[in-house]
Scaffold this motif. Structure first.
Motif, mmCIF file in Angstrom:
data_model
loop_
_atom_site.group_PDB
_atom_site.id
_atom_site.type_symbol
_atom_site.label_atom_id
_atom_site.label_comp_id
_atom_site.label_asym_id
_atom_site.label_seq_id
_atom_site.Cartn_x
_atom_site.Cartn_y
_atom_site.Cartn_z
ATOM 1 N N GLU A 8 0.834 -1.201 0.000
ATOM 2 C CA GLU A 8 0.000 0.000 0.000
ATOM 3 C C GLU A 8 0.872 1.256 0.000
ATOM 4 O O GLU A 8 0.614 2.208 -0.743
ATOM 5 N N ILE A 9 1.907 1.260 0.818
ATOM 6 C CA ILE A 9 2.827 2.397 0.875
ATOM 7 C C ILE A 9 3.550 2.547 -0.458
ATOM 8 O O ILE A 9 3.677 3.651 -0.994
ATOM 9 N N GLU A 10 4.002 1.450 -0.996
ATOM 10 C CA GLU A 10 4.723 1.477 -2.275
ATOM 11 C C GLU A 10 3.843 2.017 -3.394
ATOM 12 O O GLU A 10 4.294 2.819 -4.211
ATOM 13 N N GLU A 11 2.594 1.610 -3.436
ATOM 14 C CA GLU A 11 1.673 2.086 -4.466
ATOM 15 C C GLU A 11 1.474 3.599 -4.353
ATOM 16 O O GLU A 11 1.466 4.319 -5.355
ATOM 17 N N SER A 12 1.338 4.095 -3.145
ATOM 18 C CA SER A 12 1.179 5.529 -2.933
ATOM 19 C C SER A 12 2.449 6.282 -3.309
ATOM 20 O O SER A 12 2.396 7.367 -3.876
ATOM 21 N N ALA A 13 3.593 5.705 -3.017
ATOM 22 C CA ALA A 13 4.873 6.359 -3.294
ATOM 23 C C ALA A 13 5.164 6.451 -4.789
ATOM 24 O O ALA A 13 5.866 7.368 -5.226
ATOM 25 N N ARG A 14 4.633 5.555 -5.570
ATOM 26 C CA ARG A 14 4.895 5.561 -7.018
ATOM 27 C C ARG A 14 4.389 6.829 -7.690
ATOM 28 O O ARG A 14 4.906 7.229 -8.739
ATOM 29 N N SER A 15 3.405 7.472 -7.111
ATOM 30 C CA SER A 15 2.849 8.677 -7.739
ATOM 31 C C SER A 15 3.702 9.917 -7.479
ATOM 32 O O SER A 15 3.499 10.948 -8.108
ATOM 33 N N ILE A 16 4.650 9.839 -6.578
ATOM 34 C CA ILE A 16 5.506 10.980 -6.252
ATOM 35 C C ILE A 16 6.686 10.981 -7.220
ATOM 36 O O ILE A 16 7.520 10.095 -7.191
ATOM 37 N N THR A 17 6.732 11.992 -8.070
ATOM 38 C CA THR A 17 7.777 12.035 -9.084
ATOM 39 C C THR A 17 8.741 13.202 -8.909
ATOM 40 O O THR A 17 9.711 13.299 -9.649
ATOM 41 N N ARG A 18 8.483 14.081 -7.949
ATOM 42 C CA ARG A 18 9.389 15.216 -7.728
ATOM 43 C C ARG A 18 10.606 14.746 -6.945
ATOM 44 O O ARG A 18 10.511 14.259 -5.830
ATOM 45 N N ALA A 19 11.783 14.881 -7.536
ATOM 46 C CA ALA A 19 13.020 14.399 -6.916
ATOM 47 C C ALA A 19 13.270 15.058 -5.562
ATOM 48 O O ALA A 19 13.769 14.413 -4.636
ATOM 49 N N GLY A 20 12.911 16.312 -5.421
ATOM 50 C CA GLY A 20 13.131 17.021 -4.160
ATOM 51 C C GLY A 20 12.389 16.382 -3.002
ATOM 52 O O GLY A 20 12.877 16.378 -1.872
ATOM 53 N N TRP A 21 11.213 15.838 -3.273
ATOM 54 C CA TRP A 21 10.463 15.168 -2.209
ATOM 55 C C TRP A 21 11.239 13.960 -1.714
ATOM 56 O O TRP A 21 11.376 13.734 -0.525
ATOM 57 N N PRO A 46 2.994 15.549 -10.089
ATOM 58 C CA PRO A 46 2.553 16.241 -11.303
ATOM 59 C C PRO A 46 1.922 15.289 -12.308
ATOM 60 O O PRO A 46 2.213 14.093 -12.310
ATOM 61 N N THR A 47 1.060 15.838 -13.136
ATOM 62 C CA THR A 47 0.444 15.041 -14.195
ATOM 63 C C THR A 47 1.337 15.082 -15.420
ATOM 64 O O THR A 47 2.257 15.894 -15.519
ATOM 65 N N ASN A 49 0.366 16.026 -18.274
ATOM 66 C CA ASN A 49 -0.041 17.175 -19.058
ATOM 67 C C ASN A 49 0.477 18.456 -18.388
ATOM 68 O O ASN A 49 0.006 18.833 -17.331
ATOM 69 N N PRO A 50 1.412 19.170 -18.995
ATOM 70 C CA PRO A 50 1.984 20.359 -18.369
ATOM 71 C C PRO A 50 1.038 21.551 -18.338
ATOM 72 O O PRO A 50 1.342 22.562 -17.719
ATOM 73 N N HIS A 51 -0.114 21.464 -18.975
ATOM 74 C CA HIS A 51 -1.057 22.586 -19.035
ATOM 75 C C HIS A 51 -2.040 22.599 -17.878
ATOM 76 O O HIS A 51 -2.894 23.461 -17.802
ATOM 77 N N PHE A 52 -1.951 21.648 -16.968
ATOM 78 C CA PHE A 52 -2.855 21.621 -15.811
ATOM 79 C C PHE A 52 -2.200 22.169 -14.603
ATOM 80 O O PHE A 52 -1.117 22.090 -14.302
#
Length: 52
Positions: A8-21, A46-47, A49-52
């Motif tokens: 569950e933790i791993e699945e949630s962590a996969r969505s974090i893509t900002r290296a600083g975090w 982030p998504t 799509n850079p326009h959101f």
């Protein structure tokens, strides 16, 4: 921590893509990750799509 809890933790962590975090959390233990994962903002997820 059980394997199901870790998945569950791993699945949630996969969505974090900002290296600083990840750099900010580098000293966190696995048991400590649920709290910062919940506190992560949309800027940390982030998504494609850079326009959101």
């Amino acid at each position: 921590m059980s394997e199901a809890e870790w998945e569950e933790i791993e699945e949630s962590a996969r969505s974090i893509t900002r290296a600083g975090w990840w750099l900010d959390q580098r000293s966190s233990l696995p048991d400590d990750l649920p709290e910062p994962l919940q506190a992560a903002t949309e800027a940390d997820r982030p998504t494609e799509n850079p326009h959101f």
